[in-house]
Design a protein around this motif. Structure first.
Motif, PDB file in Angstrom:
ATOM      1  N   SER A 108       1.612  -0.707   8.877  1.00  0.00           N
ATOM      2  CA  SER A 108       2.997  -0.234   8.901  1.00  0.00           C
ATOM      3  C   SER A 108       3.970  -1.313   9.384  1.00  0.00           C
ATOM      4  O   SER A 108       5.059  -1.464   8.840  1.00  0.00           O
ATOM      5  CB  SER A 108       3.090   0.985   9.817  1.00  0.00           C
ATOM      6  OG  SER A 108       2.691   0.630  11.134  1.00  0.00           O
TER       7      SER A 108
ATOM      8  N   ILE B  11      -3.711  -4.203   6.220  1.00  0.00           N
ATOM      9  CA  ILE B  11      -2.727  -3.308   5.615  1.00  0.00           C
ATOM     10  C   ILE B  11      -2.112  -2.543   6.773  1.00  0.00           C
ATOM     11  O   ILE B  11      -2.845  -1.900   7.526  1.00  0.00           O
ATOM     12  CB  ILE B  11      -3.416  -2.300   4.656  1.00  0.00           C
ATOM     13  CG1 ILE B  11      -4.141  -3.022   3.516  1.00  0.00           C
ATOM     14  CG2 ILE B  11      -2.394  -1.287   4.128  1.00  0.00           C
ATOM     15  CD1 ILE B  11      -5.048  -2.116   2.670  1.00  0.00           C
TER      16      ILE B  11
ATOM     17  N   TYR C  20       0.895  -1.156   0.000  1.00  0.00           N
ATOM     18  CA  TYR C  20       0.000   0.000   0.000  1.00  0.00           C
ATOM     19  C   TYR C  20       0.931   1.202   0.000  1.00  0.00           C
ATOM     20  O   TYR C  20       1.649   1.450   0.961  1.00  0.00           O
ATOM     21  CB  TYR C  20      -0.845  -0.073   1.265  1.00  0.00           C
ATOM     22  CG  TYR C  20      -1.947   0.942   1.393  1.00  0.00           C
ATOM     23  CD1 TYR C  20      -3.212   0.707   0.847  1.00  0.00           C
ATOM     24  CD2 TYR C  20      -1.755   2.113   2.118  1.00  0.00           C
ATOM     25  CE1 TYR C  20      -4.246   1.620   1.010  1.00  0.00           C
ATOM     26  CE2 TYR C  20      -2.790   3.028   2.275  1.00  0.00           C
ATOM     27  CZ  TYR C  20      -4.032   2.775   1.727  1.00  0.00           C
ATOM     28  OH  TYR C  20      -5.059   3.679   1.891  1.00  0.00           O
TER      29      TYR C  20
ATOM     30  N   LEU D 186      -7.327   9.800  12.967  1.00  0.00           N
ATOM     31  CA  LEU D 186      -6.442  10.821  12.390  1.00  0.00           C
ATOM     32  C   LEU D 186      -7.199  11.871  11.582  1.00  0.00           C
ATOM     33  O   LEU D 186      -6.782  13.021  11.510  1.00  0.00           O
ATOM     34  CB  LEU D 186      -5.357  10.178  11.512  1.00  0.00           C
ATOM     35  CG  LEU D 186      -4.315   9.329  12.247  1.00  0.00           C
ATOM     36  CD1 LEU D 186      -3.210   8.894  11.294  1.00  0.00           C
ATOM     37  CD2 LEU D 186      -3.699  10.084  13.421  1.00  0.00           C
TER      38      LEU D 186
ATOM     39  N   SER E 239      -0.508   6.869   5.123  1.00  0.00           N
ATOM     40  CA  SER E 239      -0.059   7.579   6.323  1.00  0.00           C
ATOM     41  C   SER E 239       1.376   7.195   6.636  1.00  0.00           C
ATOM     42  O   SER E 239       2.226   8.057   6.902  1.00  0.00           O
ATOM     43  CB  SER E 239      -0.919   7.210   7.536  1.00  0.00           C
ATOM     44  OG  SER E 239      -2.271   7.116   7.211  1.00  0.00           O
TER      45      SER E 239
ATOM     46  N   TYR F  18     -10.376   4.611   2.441  1.00  0.00           N
ATOM     47  CA  TYR F  18      -9.497   4.553   3.626  1.00  0.00           C
ATOM     48  C   TYR F  18     -10.166   5.317   4.762  1.00  0.00           C
ATOM     49  O   TYR F  18     -10.236   6.540   4.744  1.00  0.00           O
ATOM     50  CB  TYR F  18      -8.139   5.158   3.253  1.00  0.00           C
ATOM     51  CG  TYR F  18      -7.083   5.175   4.337  1.00  0.00           C
ATOM     52  CD1 TYR F  18      -7.212   4.469   5.524  1.00  0.00           C
ATOM     53  CD2 TYR F  18      -5.907   5.906   4.156  1.00  0.00           C
ATOM     54  CE1 TYR F  18      -6.232   4.492   6.497  1.00  0.00           C
ATOM     55  CE2 TYR F  18      -4.914   5.935   5.121  1.00  0.00           C
ATOM     56  CZ  TYR F  18      -5.087   5.236   6.296  1.00  0.00           C
ATOM     57  OH  TYR F  18      -4.100   5.273   7.259  1.00  0.00           O
TER      58      TYR F  18
HETATM   59  O1  SI3 Z   1      -1.992   4.324   5.423  1.00  0.00           O
HETATM   60  C1  SI3 Z   1      -1.175   3.674   6.039  1.00  0.00           C
HETATM   61  O2  SI3 Z   1       0.009   3.857   5.881  1.00  0.00           O
HETATM   62  C2  SI3 Z   1      -1.602   2.648   6.986  1.00  0.00           C
HETATM   63  O3  SI3 Z   1      -1.851   1.550   6.606  1.00  0.00           O
HETATM   64  C3  SI3 Z   1      -1.679   3.032   8.372  1.00  0.00           C
HETATM   65  C4  SI3 Z   1      -1.898   1.850   9.324  1.00  0.00           C
HETATM   66  O4  SI3 Z   1      -3.276   1.612   9.475  1.00  0.00           O
HETATM   67  C5  SI3 Z   1      -1.263   2.199  10.617  1.00  0.00           C
HETATM   68  N1  SI3 Z   1      -2.065   3.198  11.289  1.00  0.00           N
HETATM   69  C6  SI3 Z   1      -1.582   4.352  11.695  1.00  0.00           C
HETATM   70  C7  SI3 Z   1      -2.513   5.279  12.397  1.00  0.00           C
HETATM   71  O5  SI3 Z   1      -0.425   4.655  11.549  1.00  0.00           O
HETATM   72  C8  SI3 Z   1      -1.071   0.988  11.483  1.00  0.00           C
HETATM   73  O6  SI3 Z   1      -0.258   0.078  10.806  1.00  0.00           O
HETATM   74  C9  SI3 Z   1      -0.407   1.383  12.804  1.00  0.00           C
HETATM   75  O7  SI3 Z   1       0.801   2.059  12.559  1.00  0.00           O
HETATM   76  C10 SI3 Z   1      -0.119   0.173  13.662  1.00  0.00           C
HETATM   77  O8  SI3 Z   1      -1.279  -0.572  13.807  1.00  0.00           O
HETATM   78  C11 SI3 Z   1       0.413   0.599  15.033  1.00  0.00           C
HETATM   79  O9  SI3 Z   1      -0.585   1.275  15.758  1.00  0.00           O
END
Ligand code: SI3
Length: 292
Positions: free
Chosen positions: A207, A205, A42, A141, A46, A136
């Motif tokens: 990080s 999906i 992806y 956020l 964010s 999304y």
């Molecule tokens: O758009 C993106 O990059 C994501 O997929 C964001 C993803 O949902 C992350 N959310 C945020 C708020 O950063 C999560 O992967 C998050 O970092 C993880 O669950 C730790 O809280």
């Protein structure tokens, strides 16, 4: 149509010390996703620090990742921003670069009406020229809290195939999945991957997939084989890393780990994000040496 179910890394965007995009490191992040046998990436979400990038940079990242993926990954381009025209331009670029789907965050900051949101998504879908759209939803956020009915309306727009639901509200996720059986729901918070799957998500999906993507793949396999007990213990071990990342900052923390592993060249983040300080680095080092 393509089957999008599965586990996707929300790609980080590596920078050099001057905060310019480091395309070589970006390529090795893509290779790292392939090596972990992830379903896809992806790009420019964010986690990719997309809202700190120019339009041209976002487009360049989309193109670079598509080239590096060598046809081995499902490619989802996050094209969202609060300016509809910018989203359309990126959606069009994603189509040209060979992406399989686009995704866009709900436009934030001004408190746009729901009708404005619908028009926004219609325009992007139009510009994406046949590519499927994944909405999304990340209320924590964006400040945009969609009702179940509004989500359903968005899902019923032409070419919208699903939603990336980044919310701790698993009851809402369950209702979305239950009421829209033809649509795909991706879980967005990695710390609730297992419960999200239980509630009806068909993948995730996130990080932390950049570092521990194979854990989510394993959880998925264990669920399929009926071994929820073992799936719980894999989720538990993922969550101890996530605890630490949330403590030090997810994006700088992940970049530091990936740099330590030699996958990206620097742990630079874009201001106003801050890199980890030496105490935070020590915390992460201790964790890596004991667990990763
Ligand atoms: O758009 C993106 O990059 C994501 O997929 C964001 C993803 O949902 C992350 N959310 C945020 C708020 O950063 C999560 O992967 C998050 O970092 C993880 O669950 C730790 O809280």
């Amino acid at each position: 149509t393509k089957n999008f179910a599965g586990e996707y890394a929300a790609l980080l965007t590596p920078f050099d010390q001057k905060e310019n995009i480091d395309f070589k490191s970006l390529q090795s992040l893509v290779v790292n996703a392939i090596d972990q046998d992830l379903t896809g990436v992806y790009v420019g979400g964010s986690t990719g620090e997309a809202f700190l990038q120019s339009q041209a940079e976002r487009r360049d990242c989309l193109e670079s990742v598509a080239e590096s993926s060598l046809g081995k990954l499902n490619l989802i381009a996050h094209v969202g921003s609060i300016r509809t025209k910018d989203c359309c331009e990126l959606a069009n670029a994603a189509k040209g670069a060979g992406y399989h789907a686009v995704s866009a965050v709900t436009p934030f900051y001004y408190g746009f009406s729901f009708d404005a949101l619908l028009d926004h998504y219609r325009a992007i879908v139009d510009a994406a020229d046949g590519l499927p759209m994944i909405v999304y939803n990340i209320p924590v956020l964006t400040g945009v809290a969609l009702s179940d009915m509004q989500i359903e309306e968005l899902l019923n727009l032409e070419n919208v195939i699903g939603i990336k639901q980044t919310s701790i509200d698993l009851y809402q996720l369950e209702k979305i999945a239950n009421r829209n059986p033809g649509k795909i729901v991706f879980n967005g918070f990695d710390e609730i991957f297992l419960p999200g799957q239980m509630a009806g998500a068909q993948g995730g999906i996130g990080s932390t997939y950049n570092v521990i993507g194979s854990k989510y793949k394993e959880i998925q396999k264990l669920i399929c084989s009926g071994d929820v007990g073992r799936a719980k213990s894999v989720q538990k071990s993922a969550n101890r890393l996530i605890d630490l990342l949330v403590l030090v900052g997810v994006i700088p923390g992940l970049k530091y780990i990936l740099q330590q592993k030699g996958i990206i060249a620097t742990d630079t983040v874009r201001a106003p994000f801050r890199m980890l300080d030496s105490m935070q680095k020590r915390l992460v080092d201790d964790f890596i040496s004991s667990a990763l």
